[in-house]
Enzyme design. Sequence first.
Site, PDB file in Angstrom:
ATOM      1  N   PHE A  63       0.801  -1.226   0.000  1.00  0.00           N
ATOM      2  CA  PHE A  63       0.000   0.000   0.000  1.00  0.00           C
ATOM      3  C   PHE A  63       0.835   1.279   0.000  1.00  0.00           C
ATOM      4  O   PHE A  63       0.283   2.381   0.013  1.00  0.00           O
ATOM      5  CB  PHE A  63      -0.975  -0.003   1.192  1.00  0.00           C
ATOM      6  CG  PHE A  63      -0.317  -0.069   2.556  1.00  0.00           C
ATOM      7  CD1 PHE A  63       0.204   1.071   3.154  1.00  0.00           C
ATOM      8  CD2 PHE A  63      -0.225  -1.283   3.238  1.00  0.00           C
ATOM      9  CE1 PHE A  63       0.810   1.007   4.412  1.00  0.00           C
ATOM     10  CE2 PHE A  63       0.385  -1.345   4.506  1.00  0.00           C
ATOM     11  CZ  PHE A  63       0.902  -0.194   5.083  1.00  0.00           C
ATOM     12  N   ARG A  91      -2.298   8.113  20.638  1.00  0.00           N
ATOM     13  CA  ARG A  91      -2.719   6.944  19.839  1.00  0.00           C
ATOM     14  C   ARG A  91      -4.109   6.469  20.276  1.00  0.00           C
ATOM     15  O   ARG A  91      -4.923   6.056  19.453  1.00  0.00           O
ATOM     16  CB  ARG A  91      -1.711   5.795  20.005  1.00  0.00           C
ATOM     17  CG  ARG A  91      -0.328   6.090  19.458  1.00  0.00           C
ATOM     18  CD  ARG A  91      -0.231   5.949  17.969  1.00  0.00           C
ATOM     19  NE  ARG A  91      -0.403   4.586  17.516  1.00  0.00           N
ATOM     20  CZ  ARG A  91      -0.213   4.192  16.255  1.00  0.00           C
ATOM     21  NH1 ARG A  91       0.161   5.078  15.336  1.00  0.00           N
ATOM     22  NH2 ARG A  91      -0.403   2.950  15.905  1.00  0.00           N
ATOM     23  N   THR A  97      -5.605   1.702  13.623  1.00  0.00           N
ATOM     24  CA  THR A  97      -5.227   2.060  12.252  1.00  0.00           C
ATOM     25  C   THR A  97      -6.397   1.866  11.292  1.00  0.00           C
ATOM     26  O   THR A  97      -6.668   2.715  10.441  1.00  0.00           O
ATOM     27  CB  THR A  97      -4.023   1.199  11.814  1.00  0.00           C
ATOM     28  OG1 THR A  97      -2.960   1.412  12.742  1.00  0.00           O
ATOM     29  CG2 THR A  97      -3.562   1.554  10.407  1.00  0.00           C
ATOM     30  N   HIS A 121      -2.761  11.068  11.743  1.00  0.00           N
ATOM     31  CA  HIS A 121      -1.546  10.323  12.083  1.00  0.00           C
ATOM     32  C   HIS A 121      -1.142  10.672  13.509  1.00  0.00           C
ATOM     33  O   HIS A 121      -1.282  11.819  13.930  1.00  0.00           O
ATOM     34  CB  HIS A 121      -0.397  10.696  11.139  1.00  0.00           C
ATOM     35  CG  HIS A 121       0.944  10.235  11.656  1.00  0.00           C
ATOM     36  ND1 HIS A 121       1.409   8.964  11.458  1.00  0.00           N
ATOM     37  CD2 HIS A 121       1.878  10.868  12.422  1.00  0.00           C
ATOM     38  CE1 HIS A 121       2.583   8.825  12.064  1.00  0.00           C
ATOM     39  NE2 HIS A 121       2.892   9.971  12.652  1.00  0.00           N
ATOM     40  N   GLU A 132       9.952  12.236  14.128  1.00  0.00           N
ATOM     41  CA  GLU A 132       8.931  12.864  13.283  1.00  0.00           C
ATOM     42  C   GLU A 132       8.867  14.373  13.509  1.00  0.00           C
ATOM     43  O   GLU A 132       8.752  15.149  12.553  1.00  0.00           O
ATOM     44  CB  GLU A 132       7.565  12.206  13.545  1.00  0.00           C
ATOM     45  CG  GLU A 132       7.535  10.774  13.031  1.00  0.00           C
ATOM     46  CD  GLU A 132       6.308   9.976  13.430  1.00  0.00           C
ATOM     47  OE1 GLU A 132       6.220   8.795  13.057  1.00  0.00           O
ATOM     48  OE2 GLU A 132       5.412  10.520  14.122  1.00  0.00           O
TER      49      GLU A 132
HETATM   50  N1  UDP Z   1      -2.312   2.011   5.665  1.00  0.00           N
HETATM   51  C1  UDP Z   1      -2.999   1.558   4.548  1.00  0.00           C
HETATM   52  N2  UDP Z   1      -3.261   0.207   4.445  1.00  0.00           N
HETATM   53  C2  UDP Z   1      -2.885  -0.668   5.402  1.00  0.00           C
HETATM   54  C3  UDP Z   1      -2.180  -0.219   6.519  1.00  0.00           C
HETATM   55  C4  UDP Z   1      -1.913   1.146   6.629  1.00  0.00           C
HETATM   56  O1  UDP Z   1      -3.359   2.337   3.678  1.00  0.00           O
HETATM   57  O2  UDP Z   1      -3.177  -1.862   5.252  1.00  0.00           O
HETATM   58  C5  UDP Z   1      -2.026   3.439   5.788  1.00  0.00           C
HETATM   59  C6  UDP Z   1      -2.948   4.123   6.807  1.00  0.00           C
HETATM   60  O3  UDP Z   1      -3.268   5.421   6.305  1.00  0.00           O
HETATM   61  C7  UDP Z   1      -2.067   4.200   8.036  1.00  0.00           C
HETATM   62  C8  UDP Z   1      -0.708   4.451   7.412  1.00  0.00           C
HETATM   63  O4  UDP Z   1      -0.709   3.620   6.250  1.00  0.00           O
HETATM   64  O5  UDP Z   1      -2.495   5.236   8.917  1.00  0.00           O
HETATM   65  C9  UDP Z   1       0.471   4.092   8.274  1.00  0.00           C
HETATM   66  O6  UDP Z   1       0.353   2.757   8.701  1.00  0.00           O
HETATM   67  P1  UDP Z   1       0.691   2.346  10.206  1.00  0.00           P
HETATM   68  O7  UDP Z   1       0.712   0.868  10.275  1.00  0.00           O
HETATM   69  O8  UDP Z   1       1.900   3.084  10.670  1.00  0.00           O
HETATM   70  O9  UDP Z   1      -0.627   2.854  11.002  1.00  0.00           O
HETATM   71  P2  UDP Z   1      -0.834   4.085  12.004  1.00  0.00           P
HETATM   72  O10 UDP Z   1       0.426   4.222  12.801  1.00  0.00           O
HETATM   73  O11 UDP Z   1      -1.159   5.291  11.160  1.00  0.00           O
HETATM   74  O12 UDP Z   1      -2.008   3.678  12.854  1.00  0.00           O
HETATM   75 MG    MG Z   2       2.392   4.383  12.202  1.00  0.00          MG
END
Ligand code: UDP
Ligand code: MG
Length: 156
Positions: A63, A91, A97, A121, A132
């Site tokens: 992705f 968080r 997520t 985020h 970050e």
């Molecule tokens: N994301 C996505 N598909 C997935 C997993 C994540 O499009 O299967 C995107 C989503 O926008 C997510 C970002 O990638 O917020 C970063 O992923 P991460 O696992 O770091 O999640 P977060 O920390 O944002 O909860």
């Molecule tokens: Mg993340």
Amino acid sequence: MSSEHATEQTFIAIKPDGVQRGLIGPIITRFEQRGFKLVAIKLTTPGKEHLQAHYADLSDKAFFAGLIEYMNSGPICAMVWEGRDAVKTGRTILGATNPLASAPGTIRGDYAIDVGRNVCHGSDTVENAQKEIALWFKEGEAVSYKAAQYGWVYEK
Ligand code: UDP
Ligand code: MG
């Protein structure tokens, strides 16, 4: 617990869908009302290279290209929020997520459906928060001040 523990900082960003959907106010309100302190904020379109650096850990994911397109599709509201346990609690305020797995009452649980349009985020560890913040803000861009409400939020 001493007051120095109330200075933990986390990087919170309202993604392009959150900005376009008029969610800057509601998202900021959740952090403000919880008692966290805003120390840096800007609207920015930092470009693909910057976004690739921000999500470097995910570069091998299927992705990734779509994620970068999404993040590059409009302005992002980049912020630093400060307070006791700001990273972990940030968080929790965001939710899971995948918005469909997020509890109602969380930002994603209230405002989003698809994982690729999850409106916000938040840093996942203190170490990543520091990285970050350094990526998104220049040295000294985050301000230092004592919030008037401090003694009404914290015991010490
Ligand atoms: N994301 C996505 N598909 C997935 C997993 C994540 O499009 O299967 C995107 C989503 O926008 C997510 C970002 O990638 O917020 C970063 O992923 P991460 O696992 O770091 O999640 P977060 O920390 O944002 O909860
Ligand atoms: Mg993340």
